[in-house]
Design a protein around this motif. Sequence first.
Motif, PDB file in Angstrom:
ATOM      1  N   VAL A   1     -16.670 118.223 128.127  1.00 40.06           N
ATOM      2  CA  VAL A   1     -15.779 118.985 129.004  1.00 40.06           C
ATOM      3  C   VAL A   1     -16.606 119.833 129.969  1.00 40.06           C
ATOM      4  CG1 VAL A   1     -13.901 120.684 129.064  1.00 40.06           C
ATOM      5  CG2 VAL A   1     -14.105 119.144 127.106  1.00 40.06           C
ATOM      6  N   CYS A   2     -16.339 119.683 131.246  1.00 39.73           N
ATOM      7  CA  CYS A   2     -17.065 120.451 132.279  1.00 39.73           C
ATOM      8  C   CYS A   2     -16.166 121.555 132.852  1.00 39.73           C
ATOM      9  CB  CYS A   2     -17.504 119.538 133.418  1.00 39.73           C
ATOM     10  SG  CYS A   2     -18.498 118.137 132.889  1.00 39.73           S
ATOM     11  N   ALA A   3     -16.782 122.421 133.656  1.00 34.85           N
ATOM     12  CA  ALA A   3     -16.104 123.616 134.176  1.00 34.85           C
ATOM     13  C   ALA A   3     -15.286 123.302 135.428  1.00 34.85           C
ATOM     14  CB  ALA A   3     -17.133 124.710 134.464  1.00 34.85           C
ATOM     15  N   ALA A   4     -14.205 122.576 135.241  1.00 32.08           N
ATOM     16  CA  ALA A   4     -13.228 122.335 136.309  1.00 32.08           C
ATOM     17  C   ALA A   4     -11.914 122.949 135.860  1.00 32.08           C
ATOM     18  CB  ALA A   4     -13.053 120.837 136.535  1.00 32.08           C
ATOM     19  N   GLY A   5     -11.113 123.411 136.830  1.00 36.04           N
ATOM     20  CA  GLY A   5      -9.862 124.089 136.495  1.00 36.04           C
ATOM     21  C   GLY A   5      -8.967 123.258 135.584  1.00 36.04           C
ATOM     22  N   ILE A   6      -8.987 121.961 135.796  1.00 38.65           N
ATOM     23  CA  ILE A   6      -8.096 121.058 135.049  1.00 38.65           C
ATOM     24  C   ILE A   6      -8.439 121.012 133.550  1.00 38.65           C
ATOM     25  CG2 ILE A   6      -9.376 118.867 135.241  1.00 38.65           C
ATOM     26  CD1 ILE A   6      -6.014 118.732 136.585  1.00 38.65           C
TER      27      ILE A   6
ATOM     28  N   ALA B   1     -19.066 121.035 125.331  1.00 38.23           N
ATOM     29  CA  ALA B   1     -18.697 121.638 126.617  1.00 38.23           C
ATOM     30  C   ALA B   1     -19.955 122.106 127.342  1.00 38.23           C
ATOM     31  CB  ALA B   1     -17.769 122.819 126.382  1.00 38.23           C
ATOM     32  N   THR B   2     -19.868 122.168 128.656  1.00 35.64           N
ATOM     33  CA  THR B   2     -20.964 122.808 129.390  1.00 35.64           C
ATOM     34  C   THR B   2     -20.856 124.322 129.145  1.00 35.64           C
ATOM     35  OG1 THR B   2     -19.689 123.144 131.419  1.00 35.64           O
ATOM     36  CG2 THR B   2     -20.853 121.021 131.187  1.00 35.64           C
ATOM     37  N   PRO B   3     -21.959 125.043 129.278  1.00 36.77           N
ATOM     38  CA  PRO B   3     -21.889 126.502 129.060  1.00 36.77           C
ATOM     39  C   PRO B   3     -20.857 127.169 129.972  1.00 36.77           C
ATOM     40  CG  PRO B   3     -24.172 125.781 129.079  1.00 36.77           C
ATOM     41  CD  PRO B   3     -23.337 124.585 129.485  1.00 36.77           C
TER      42      PRO B   3
ATOM     43  N   ALA C   1     -15.021 115.614 134.580  1.00 38.29           N
ATOM     44  CA  ALA C   1     -16.432 115.579 134.989  1.00 38.29           C
ATOM     45  C   ALA C   1     -16.562 116.263 136.348  1.00 38.29           C
ATOM     46  CB  ALA C   1     -16.918 114.138 135.079  1.00 38.29           C
ATOM     47  N   THR C   2     -17.406 117.258 136.427  1.00 42.10           N
ATOM     48  CA  THR C   2     -17.606 117.983 137.689  1.00 42.10           C
ATOM     49  C   THR C   2     -18.649 117.288 138.569  1.00 42.10           C
ATOM     50  OG1 THR C   2     -19.229 119.315 136.551  1.00 42.10           O
ATOM     51  CG2 THR C   2     -17.049 120.299 136.854  1.00 42.10           C
ATOM     52  N   PHE C   3     -18.608 117.652 139.836  1.00 43.19           N
ATOM     53  CA  PHE C   3     -19.622 117.258 140.832  1.00 43.19           C
ATOM     54  C   PHE C   3     -21.020 117.563 140.290  1.00 43.19           C
ATOM     55  CE2 PHE C   3     -22.157 118.744 144.528  1.00 43.19           C
ATOM     56  CZ  PHE C   3     -22.050 117.644 145.373  1.00 43.19           C
ATOM     57  N   ASN C   4     -21.167 118.771 139.779  1.00 44.65           N
ATOM     58  CA  ASN C   4     -22.470 119.239 139.299  1.00 44.65           C
ATOM     59  C   ASN C   4     -22.982 118.374 138.135  1.00 44.65           C
ATOM     60  OD1 ASN C   4     -24.594 121.295 138.880  1.00 44.65           O
ATOM     61  ND2 ASN C   4     -23.436 121.819 137.051  1.00 44.65           N
ATOM     62  N   THR C   5     -22.146 118.174 137.134  1.00 44.27           N
ATOM     63  CA  THR C   5     -22.593 117.421 135.953  1.00 44.27           C
ATOM     64  C   THR C   5     -22.819 115.950 136.286  1.00 44.27           C
ATOM     65  OG1 THR C   5     -21.754 118.953 134.288  1.00 44.27           O
ATOM     66  CG2 THR C   5     -21.805 116.627 133.675  1.00 44.27           C
ATOM     67  N   VAL C   6     -21.971 115.376 137.114  1.00 43.99           N
ATOM     68  CA  VAL C   6     -22.159 113.964 137.499  1.00 43.99           C
ATOM     69  C   VAL C   6     -23.518 113.786 138.187  1.00 43.99           C
ATOM     70  CG1 VAL C   6     -21.345 112.195 139.133  1.00 43.99           C
ATOM     71  CG2 VAL C   6     -19.711 113.364 137.636  1.00 43.99           C
TER      72      VAL C   6
ATOM     73  N   PRO D   1     -13.764 111.830 136.762  1.00 42.68           N
ATOM     74  CA  PRO D   1     -14.253 112.875 137.666  1.00 42.68           C
ATOM     75  C   PRO D   1     -13.096 113.723 138.189  1.00 42.68           C
ATOM     76  CG  PRO D   1     -14.990 110.676 138.376  1.00 42.68           C
ATOM     77  CD  PRO D   1     -13.924 110.493 137.346  1.00 42.68           C
ATOM     78  N   CYS D   2     -13.373 114.997 138.367  1.00 40.76           N
ATOM     79  CA  CYS D   2     -12.411 115.897 139.008  1.00 40.76           C
ATOM     80  C   CYS D   2     -13.198 116.623 140.094  1.00 40.76           C
ATOM     81  CB  CYS D   2     -11.838 116.872 137.990  1.00 40.76           C
ATOM     82  SG  CYS D   2     -10.582 117.926 138.716  1.00 40.76           S
ATOM     83  N   VAL D   3     -13.176 116.064 141.276  1.00 41.97           N
ATOM     84  CA  VAL D   3     -14.058 116.525 142.357  1.00 41.97           C
ATOM     85  C   VAL D   3     -13.249 116.528 143.649  1.00 41.97           C
ATOM     86  CG1 VAL D   3     -16.156 115.957 143.666  1.00 41.97           C
ATOM     87  CG2 VAL D   3     -16.110 115.602 141.196  1.00 41.97           C
ATOM     88  N   SER D   4     -13.299 117.627 144.389  1.00 41.83           N
ATOM     89  CA  SER D   4     -12.531 117.717 145.627  1.00 41.83           C
ATOM     90  C   SER D   4     -13.006 116.652 146.621  1.00 41.83           C
ATOM     91  CB  SER D   4     -12.698 119.110 146.245  1.00 41.83           C
ATOM     92  OG  SER D   4     -14.035 119.261 146.681  1.00 41.83           O
TER      93      SER D   4
HETATM   94  C1  LIG Z   1     -11.621 128.115 138.833  1.00 39.79           C
HETATM   95  C2  LIG Z   1     -12.673 127.093 139.142  1.00 39.79           C
HETATM   96  C3  LIG Z   1     -12.325 125.759 139.209  1.00 39.79           C
HETATM   97  C4  LIG Z   1     -13.298 124.781 139.495  1.00 39.79           C
HETATM   98  N1  LIG Z   1     -12.914 123.473 139.569  1.00 39.79           N
HETATM   99  C5  LIG Z   1     -13.843 122.531 139.828  1.00 39.79           C
HETATM  100  C6  LIG Z   1     -13.471 121.153 139.911  1.00 39.79           C
HETATM  101  O1  LIG Z   1     -12.292 120.769 139.781  1.00 39.79           O
HETATM  102  N2  LIG Z   1     -14.460 120.248 140.137  1.00 39.79           N
HETATM  103  C7  LIG Z   1     -15.781 120.610 140.283  1.00 39.79           C
HETATM  104  O2  LIG Z   1     -16.627 119.730 140.468  1.00 39.79           O
HETATM  105  N3  LIG Z   1     -16.155 121.905 140.236  1.00 39.79           N
HETATM  106  C8  LIG Z   1     -15.225 122.863 140.008  1.00 39.79           C
HETATM  107  N4  LIG Z   1     -15.606 124.181 139.936  1.00 39.79           N
HETATM  108  C9  LIG Z   1     -17.020 124.536 140.167  1.00 39.79           C
HETATM  109  C10 LIG Z   1     -17.845 124.318 138.903  1.00 39.79           C
HETATM  110  O3  LIG Z   1     -17.385 125.189 137.870  1.00 39.79           O
HETATM  111  C11 LIG Z   1     -19.335 124.575 139.190  1.00 39.79           C
HETATM  112  O4  LIG Z   1     -19.832 123.608 140.091  1.00 39.79           O
HETATM  113  C12 LIG Z   1     -20.181 124.585 137.949  1.00 39.79           C
HETATM  114  O5  LIG Z   1     -21.538 124.700 138.314  1.00 39.79           O
HETATM  115  C13 LIG Z   1     -19.985 123.335 137.127  1.00 39.79           C
HETATM  116  O6  LIG Z   1     -20.784 123.435 135.961  1.00 39.79           O
HETATM  117  P1  LIG Z   1     -20.810 122.292 134.868  1.00 39.79           P
HETATM  118  O7  LIG Z   1     -20.926 120.981 135.582  1.00 39.79           O
HETATM  119  O8  LIG Z   1     -22.061 122.598 134.072  1.00 39.79           O
HETATM  120  O9  LIG Z   1     -19.583 122.413 134.046  1.00 39.79           O
HETATM  121  C14 LIG Z   1     -14.651 125.162 139.678  1.00 39.79           C
HETATM  122  C15 LIG Z   1     -14.997 126.514 139.593  1.00 39.79           C
HETATM  123  C16 LIG Z   1     -14.038 127.459 139.340  1.00 39.79           C
HETATM  124  C17 LIG Z   1     -14.442 128.910 139.259  1.00 39.79           C
END
Ligand SMILES: Cc1cc2nc3c(=O)[nH]c(=O)nc-3n(C[C@H](O)[C@H](O)[C@H](O)COP(=O)(O)O)c2cc1C
Length: 171
Positions: free
Chosen positions: A15-20, A42-44, A88-93, A123-126
């Motif tokens: 699980v990555c840090a995306a709102g979803i 989960a990512t930190p 999956a976030t942009f960052n983690t991918v 992926p959940c990426v804008s």
């Molecule tokens: C409320 C909120 C929602 C976010 N949603 C997304 C998202 O949908 N996709 C995404 O790639 N990054 C999103 N981000 C940005 C990521 O949290 C950020 O790039 C972070 O570095 C990702 O870390 P991780 O890949 O280690 O989980 C969001 C950030 C916040 C604060």
Amino acid sequence: MTEQDEQPPFLYVVVCAAGIAAGVGELIAAAQERGWQVGVIATPLAMNGFFDTAAVEAQTGRPIRFGWRRPGEPRPFPQPDAVVVAPATFNTVNKWAAGIADTLAVGTLCEVAGLGVPVAVLPCVSATLAGHPAYQDSLIRLRGMGVRLGSPHDGGEGAEFGWERALDLLG
Ligand SMILES: Cc1cc2nc3c(=O)[nH]c(=O)nc-3n(C[C@H](O)[C@H](O)[C@H](O)COP(=O)(O)O)c2cc1C
């Protein structure tokens, strides 16, 4: 091993840090319904309020893993029979494709490439970020590694995320 000793297959849910990510309980419930035991990694940053960690630990019956174990400590989870990354976030991918294992989540993903188990990603990426050339290269690289990619989702509230797609991709 007797039939009684046989354990259900073990699924890692990354699980990555995306709102979803707030909805990840839906994926866990669906996986359990299909006979998987689930361990969440989960990512930190995802641990920082993106989903209800206590509810997920109660649901899976295991602590969420997000940091490296100490040398000499046993692995808390068994080896996976399959892995899903959702969301999956942009960052983690990008880090995964580049082999930058600076979180347990990405380190685990880098390792499972060598295990030969199915790996599915939602992926959940804008749309704006998805246009970045590094991201497009990352997707090509992951696909080339045999990773099964779900269709893009931009994190908007209008469209359903479709958590079960991850399980369907495992086949
Ligand atoms: C409320 C909120 C929602 C976010 N949603 C997304 C998202 O949908 N996709 C995404 O790639 N990054 C999103 N981000 C940005 C990521 O949290 C950020 O790039 C972070 O570095 C990702 O870390 P991780 O890949 O280690 O989980 C969001 C950030 C916040 C604060």
